[in-house]
Design a protein around this motif. Structure first.
Motif, PDB file in Angstrom:
ATOM      1  N   LEU A   1      -0.992  -5.061  -2.011  1.00 38.27           N
ATOM      2  CA  LEU A   1      -0.721  -4.621  -0.640  1.00 38.27           C
ATOM      3  C   LEU A   1       0.495  -3.703  -0.578  1.00 38.27           C
ATOM      4  O   LEU A   1       1.566  -4.039  -1.074  1.00 38.27           O
ATOM      5  CB  LEU A   1      -0.503  -5.827   0.272  1.00 38.27           C
ATOM      6  N   ARG A   2       0.306  -2.545   0.070  1.00 35.07           N
ATOM      7  CA  ARG A   2       1.386  -1.581   0.249  1.00 35.07           C
ATOM      8  C   ARG A   2       1.790  -1.436   1.712  1.00 35.07           C
ATOM      9  O   ARG A   2       2.889  -0.980   2.006  1.00 35.07           O
ATOM     10  CB  ARG A   2       0.981  -0.217  -0.312  1.00 35.07           C
ATOM     11  N   THR A   3       0.894  -1.828   2.624  1.00 38.21           N
ATOM     12  CA  THR A   3       1.170  -1.737   4.060  1.00 38.21           C
ATOM     13  C   THR A   3       0.684  -3.002   4.744  1.00 38.21           C
ATOM     14  O   THR A   3      -0.469  -3.399   4.556  1.00 38.21           O
ATOM     15  CB  THR A   3       0.473  -0.524   4.689  1.00 38.21           C
TER      16      THR A   3
ATOM     17  N   HIS B   1       5.645  -0.415   3.480  1.00 36.32           N
ATOM     18  CA  HIS B   1       5.728  -0.274   4.936  1.00 36.32           C
ATOM     19  C   HIS B   1       5.346  -1.596   5.585  1.00 36.32           C
ATOM     20  O   HIS B   1       4.262  -2.138   5.325  1.00 36.32           O
ATOM     21  CB  HIS B   1       4.802   0.833   5.439  1.00 36.32           C
ATOM     22  N   LEU B   2       6.228  -2.093   6.440  1.00 41.00           N
ATOM     23  CA  LEU B   2       6.020  -3.383   7.098  1.00 41.00           C
ATOM     24  C   LEU B   2       6.260  -3.228   8.593  1.00 41.00           C
ATOM     25  O   LEU B   2       7.242  -2.606   9.016  1.00 41.00           O
ATOM     26  CB  LEU B   2       6.971  -4.433   6.522  1.00 41.00           C
ATOM     27  N   ARG B   3       5.335  -3.772   9.383  1.00 40.49           N
ATOM     28  CA  ARG B   3       5.489  -3.760  10.840  1.00 40.49           C
ATOM     29  C   ARG B   3       5.225  -5.160  11.372  1.00 40.49           C
ATOM     30  O   ARG B   3       4.172  -5.748  11.145  1.00 40.49           O
ATOM     31  CB  ARG B   3       4.520  -2.771  11.486  1.00 40.49           C
TER      32      ARG B   3
ATOM     33  N   PRO C   1      11.262  -5.949  -2.416  1.00 41.70           N
ATOM     34  CA  PRO C   1      11.754  -5.077  -3.486  1.00 41.70           C
ATOM     35  C   PRO C   1      11.367  -3.623  -3.319  1.00 41.70           C
ATOM     36  O   PRO C   1      12.027  -2.736  -3.871  1.00 41.70           O
ATOM     37  CB  PRO C   1      11.112  -5.672  -4.750  1.00 41.70           C
ATOM     38  N   SER C   2      10.283  -3.342  -2.559  1.00 39.50           N
ATOM     39  CA  SER C   2       9.819  -1.965  -2.396  1.00 39.50           C
ATOM     40  C   SER C   2       9.740  -1.520  -0.942  1.00 39.50           C
ATOM     41  O   SER C   2       9.334  -0.385  -0.669  1.00 39.50           O
ATOM     42  CB  SER C   2       8.434  -1.798  -3.049  1.00 39.50           C
ATOM     43  N   VAL C   3      10.097  -2.384   0.005  1.00 39.35           N
ATOM     44  CA  VAL C   3       9.972  -2.046   1.430  1.00 39.35           C
ATOM     45  C   VAL C   3      10.999  -0.980   1.799  1.00 39.35           C
ATOM     46  O   VAL C   3      12.207  -1.240   1.804  1.00 39.35           O
ATOM     47  CB  VAL C   3      10.161  -3.296   2.310  1.00 39.35           C
ATOM     48  N   THR C   4      10.508   0.221   2.114  1.00 42.11           N
ATOM     49  CA  THR C   4      11.388   1.318   2.509  1.00 42.11           C
ATOM     50  C   THR C   4      11.377   1.564   4.007  1.00 42.11           C
ATOM     51  O   THR C   4      12.328   2.130   4.543  1.00 42.11           O
ATOM     52  CB  THR C   4      10.981   2.615   1.786  1.00 42.11           C
ATOM     53  N   HIS C   5      10.289   1.164   4.691  1.00 45.32           N
ATOM     54  CA  HIS C   5      10.174   1.390   6.138  1.00 45.32           C
ATOM     55  C   HIS C   5       9.803   0.081   6.826  1.00 45.32           C
ATOM     56  O   HIS C   5       8.818  -0.568   6.459  1.00 45.32           O
ATOM     57  CB  HIS C   5       9.096   2.438   6.443  1.00 45.32           C
ATOM     58  N   PHE C   6      10.608  -0.303   7.794  1.00 44.05           N
ATOM     59  CA  PHE C   6      10.311  -1.487   8.592  1.00 44.05           C
ATOM     60  C   PHE C   6      10.245  -1.092  10.055  1.00 44.05           C
ATOM     61  O   PHE C   6      11.142  -0.412  10.571  1.00 44.05           O
ATOM     62  CB  PHE C   6      11.375  -2.568   8.409  1.00 44.05           C
ATOM     63  N   THR C   7       9.173  -1.506  10.733  1.00 47.41           N
ATOM     64  CA  THR C   7       8.997  -1.250  12.169  1.00 47.41           C
ATOM     65  C   THR C   7       9.057  -2.556  12.923  1.00 47.41           C
ATOM     66  O   THR C   7       8.303  -3.494  12.634  1.00 47.41           O
ATOM     67  CB  THR C   7       7.649  -0.551  12.443  1.00 47.41           C
ATOM     68  N   TRP C   8       9.976  -2.615  13.879  1.00 49.29           N
ATOM     69  CA  TRP C   8      10.073  -3.777  14.764  1.00 49.29           C
ATOM     70  C   TRP C   8       9.303  -3.439  16.031  1.00 49.29           C
ATOM     71  O   TRP C   8       9.674  -2.538  16.773  1.00 49.29           O
ATOM     72  CB  TRP C   8      11.543  -4.077  15.066  1.00 49.29           C
ATOM     73  N   ASP C   9       8.228  -4.152  16.263  1.00 48.91           N
ATOM     74  CA  ASP C   9       7.316  -3.862  17.362  1.00 48.91           C
ATOM     75  C   ASP C   9       7.618  -4.796  18.523  1.00 48.91           C
ATOM     76  O   ASP C   9       7.233  -5.962  18.504  1.00 48.91           O
ATOM     77  CB  ASP C   9       5.874  -4.034  16.875  1.00 48.91           C
ATOM     78  N   LEU C  10       8.305  -4.301  19.529  1.00 47.86           N
ATOM     79  CA  LEU C  10       8.619  -5.123  20.700  1.00 47.86           C
ATOM     80  C   LEU C  10       7.434  -5.090  21.661  1.00 47.86           C
ATOM     81  O   LEU C  10       7.077  -4.034  22.172  1.00 47.86           O
ATOM     82  CB  LEU C  10       9.882  -4.599  21.405  1.00 47.86           C
ATOM     83  N   PRO C  11       6.782  -6.229  21.906  1.00 47.74           N
ATOM     84  CA  PRO C  11       5.563  -6.241  22.720  1.00 47.74           C
ATOM     85  C   PRO C  11       5.861  -6.019  24.194  1.00 47.74           C
ATOM     86  O   PRO C  11       6.970  -6.215  24.676  1.00 47.74           O
ATOM     87  CB  PRO C  11       5.008  -7.645  22.477  1.00 47.74           C
ATOM     88  N   ARG C  12       4.813  -5.629  24.897  1.00 45.73           N
ATOM     89  CA  ARG C  12       4.942  -5.413  26.344  1.00 45.73           C
ATOM     90  C   ARG C  12       4.636  -6.679  27.143  1.00 45.73           C
ATOM     91  O   ARG C  12       4.891  -6.735  28.332  1.00 45.73           O
ATOM     92  CB  ARG C  12       3.978  -4.315  26.790  1.00 45.73           C
ATOM     93  N   ALA C  13       4.039  -7.665  26.485  1.00 51.63           N
ATOM     94  CA  ALA C  13       3.670  -8.895  27.198  1.00 51.63           C
ATOM     95  C   ALA C  13       3.968 -10.096  26.317  1.00 51.63           C
ATOM     96  O   ALA C  13       4.054  -9.987  25.103  1.00 51.63           O
ATOM     97  CB  ALA C  13       2.184  -8.870  27.563  1.00 51.63           C
ATOM     98  N   ASN C  14       4.121 -11.239  26.958  1.00 46.89           N
ATOM     99  CA  ASN C  14       4.365 -12.472  26.218  1.00 46.89           C
ATOM    100  C   ASN C  14       3.131 -12.884  25.417  1.00 46.89           C
ATOM    101  O   ASN C  14       2.005 -12.563  25.779  1.00 46.89           O
ATOM    102  CB  ASN C  14       4.734 -13.607  27.180  1.00 46.89           C
ATOM    103  N   SER C  15       3.361 -13.607  24.324  1.00 45.56           N
ATOM    104  CA  SER C  15       2.271 -14.152  23.522  1.00 45.56           C
ATOM    105  C   SER C  15       2.305 -15.671  23.631  1.00 45.56           C
ATOM    106  O   SER C  15       3.355 -16.270  23.841  1.00 45.56           O
ATOM    107  CB  SER C  15       2.413 -13.729  22.060  1.00 45.56           C
ATOM    108  N   TYR C  16       1.129 -16.283  23.459  1.00 50.36           N
ATOM    109  CA  TYR C  16       1.000 -17.719  23.666  1.00 50.36           C
ATOM    110  C   TYR C  16       0.475 -18.396  22.409  1.00 50.36           C
ATOM    111  O   TYR C  16      -0.366 -17.855  21.688  1.00 50.36           O
ATOM    112  CB  TYR C  16       0.062 -18.004  24.846  1.00 50.36           C
ATOM    113  N   SER C  17       0.974 -19.591  22.154  1.00 48.38           N
ATOM    114  CA  SER C  17       0.563 -20.359  20.981  1.00 48.38           C
ATOM    115  C   SER C  17      -0.783 -21.016  21.243  1.00 48.38           C
ATOM    116  O   SER C  17      -1.356 -20.921  22.329  1.00 48.38           O
ATOM    117  CB  SER C  17       1.606 -21.425  20.655  1.00 48.38           C
ATOM    118  N   SER C  18      -1.276 -21.714  20.223  1.00 49.91           N
ATOM    119  CA  SER C  18      -2.558 -22.400  20.343  1.00 49.91           C
ATOM    120  C   SER C  18      -2.518 -23.509  21.389  1.00 49.91           C
ATOM    121  O   SER C  18      -3.550 -23.939  21.890  1.00 49.91           O
ATOM    122  CB  SER C  18      -2.966 -22.978  18.980  1.00 49.91           C
ATOM    123  N   THR C  19      -1.331 -23.984  21.742  1.00 48.59           N
ATOM    124  CA  THR C  19      -1.191 -25.034  22.754  1.00 48.59           C
ATOM    125  C   THR C  19      -1.007 -24.468  24.157  1.00 48.59           C
ATOM    126  O   THR C  19      -0.827 -25.213  25.110  1.00 48.59           O
ATOM    127  CB  THR C  19       0.010 -25.933  22.416  1.00 48.59           C
TER     128      THR C  19
END
Length: 462
Positions: free
Chosen positions: A269-271, A297-299, A311-329
């Motif tokens: 895996l590279r992305t 590349h990791l997002r 060891p090889s991650v050169t680009h990291f994207t922090w994705d701030l969501p527009r809506a809340n997420s909910y767990s299985s409960t």
């Protein structure tokens, strides 16, 4: 004699016309290098009117990326794109080799004759590169589920030697039929809005047999067993995306579902692109980029207690969501317990922790990108009501720039972010002040209306 464009040999004129008509379409997660550039049909039609010679060369580009889909809403829709394309290819067989990108969209109104037309078209294709096969919602019609099933099987058996990219979408798509297809040259598989897939226990899957190296799963709810079979199907997986967008706010159980599945391709895996909440109800997520030695590349959306410094991650994207997420409960996941259309000191602290660790460890990380789109309730431009409710008077992007200037840039690293709705801090604060004033005036009007109704009620002796 001064040479003119008409004096050019056909080979050079083809190059001139291609450079004029081909244009880049919107590059996103559903396009590849083959379907990201297609001819502009308006320009092709215009060039076809120049002369008979231009028409002979330019007109076939109208069939480079045809879209055979129903745009009508009833069975009597007079224009049938599937039948028209079938008849055209039958009368002008040379065009079959011109089609490179084909989209077939089948709706609940698709008749049996249209299914036969779709099958005929797919059989006639000579060397397509990209196929998009979509089926509309079944709307309570069980027979619709066979439509895309047939198209997928035909495309797999007739076009398997040239197809590089397949996009499958629609609630009535049958993923189980995929495992019966032999994709000899497939490089990318995109699955979108497939719906809840039952367990594929009845299907024999030869793990490590498929040729595609890129897999995208979008707006789809898989059972873990089904997802595991699809992820383990290719010989090696280099790019993986799991995306849940509008209308899908469920969080992903990373520890028990996704991480064990991705470990099957940990060495290739590279992305990795995870654009949904991470459910921590079964313990803190254990994602560690060090498990993927080739990952560049990791997002991710959640970064709390997660190591993004591989060891090889050169680009990291922090994705701030527009809506809340909910767990299985059904609970809001801990990382989303406040409105995510803001970026405050808590977020700055997390960002600074990653940047500081990258510098201290001399990590491979060179760029941090922040996807940050303040919610606006679907309105054009920033919404002052959201602005008032979710932001302070500070300029959120100033907090990001502070980490960039104090930590990252001195070490030769960079931080970027998506385009802000306000270009300057002054404009941001001006809008904030206007939102505050608008809110105060609104509350004053409400109080005055309530007081007026109360006086009227007392006057009537109620």
């Amino acid at each position: 004699m001064i040479p003119t464009i008409n004096s050019l040999p056909d080979e050079l004129l083809v190059t001139v016309i291609e450079s004029a008509v081909f244009e880049a379409i919107s590059i996103d997660r559903e396009t590849c290098s083959e379907c990201a550039r297609i001819p502009n049909n308006s320009l092709v039609k215009t060039l076809s009117l120049v002369s008979h010679r231009f028409c002979r060369i330019a007109q076939p580009y109208l069939f480079y990326a045809p879209r055979a889909r129903h745009d009508g809403s009833d069975l009597s829709y007079p224009l049938n794109p599937l039948a028209k394309l079938r008849d055209t290819l039958e009368s002008r067989k040379a065009l079959c080799s011109r089609i490179r990108v084909l989209t077939i969209h089948l709706t609940r109104y698709t008749a049996h004759e249209d299914l036969e037309a779709a099958e005929h078209i797919l059989r006639r294709l000579a060397r397509p590169s990209c196929l998009t096969l979509e089926a509309g919602d079944d709307w309570g019609h069980p027979s619709q589920s066979r439509s895309l099933k047939m198209a997928v099987i035909v495309a797999a058996t007739q076009c398997s030697t040239s197809v590089r990219h397949v996009h499958i979408g629609g609630q009535s798509a049958s993923i189980s039929q995929l495992f019966e297809s032999k994709w000899n040259s497939l490089a990318r598989l995109d699955l979108r809005h497939i719906g809840i897939i039952p367990s594929l226990k009845g299907k024999t899957v030869e793990f490590g047999s498929a040729s595609f190296t890129t897999l995208s799963v979008r707006e789809t709810n898989f059972l873990s067993s089904s997802l595991e079979r699809i992820v383990r199907w290719p010989r090696k997986l280099e790019h993986f995306a799991f995306i849940k967008l509008q209308g899908s706010t469920s969080a992903l159980d990373w520890n028990n579902i996704l991480l064990p599945i991705l470990k099957h391709h940990s060495s290739t895996l590279r992305t990795i692109d995870i654009r949904c909440g991470i459910d921590r109800s079964n313990g803190e997520p254990l994602f560690d980029a060090r498990l993927f030695p080739c990952l560049t590349h990791l997002r991710l959306r959640c970064i709390k207690n997660i190591n993004v410094l591989g060891p090889s991650v050169t680009h990291f994207t922090w994705d701030l969501p527009r809506a809340n997420s909910y767990s299985s409960t059904g609970q809001i996941i801990p990382d989303d317990e406040e409105n995510w259309s803001q970026f405050g000191e808590r977020h700055e602290a997390r960002l600074r922790d990653i940047a500081t660790a990258a510098v201290a460890q001399d990590a491979a990380l060179r760029t941090i990108h922040i996807e940050f789109h303040p919610g606006n309730d679907g309105r054009e431009g920033p919404n002052p009501w959201n602005h008032y409710n979710t932001f302070s008077a500070w300029y959120p992007w100033e907090l990001m720039e502070r980490v960039r200037d104090e930590v990252l840039r001195p070490s030769g690293r960079e931080l970027t972010y998506s385009r802000p709705p306000f270009e300057t801090k002054t404009a941001w604060q001006r809008d904030f002040s206007a939102a505050v004033k608008q809110r105060e005036n609104f509350l004053k009007r409400k109080i005055a209306e309530i007081q007026a109704r109360e006086r009227e009620r007392r006057a009537r002796g109620l």
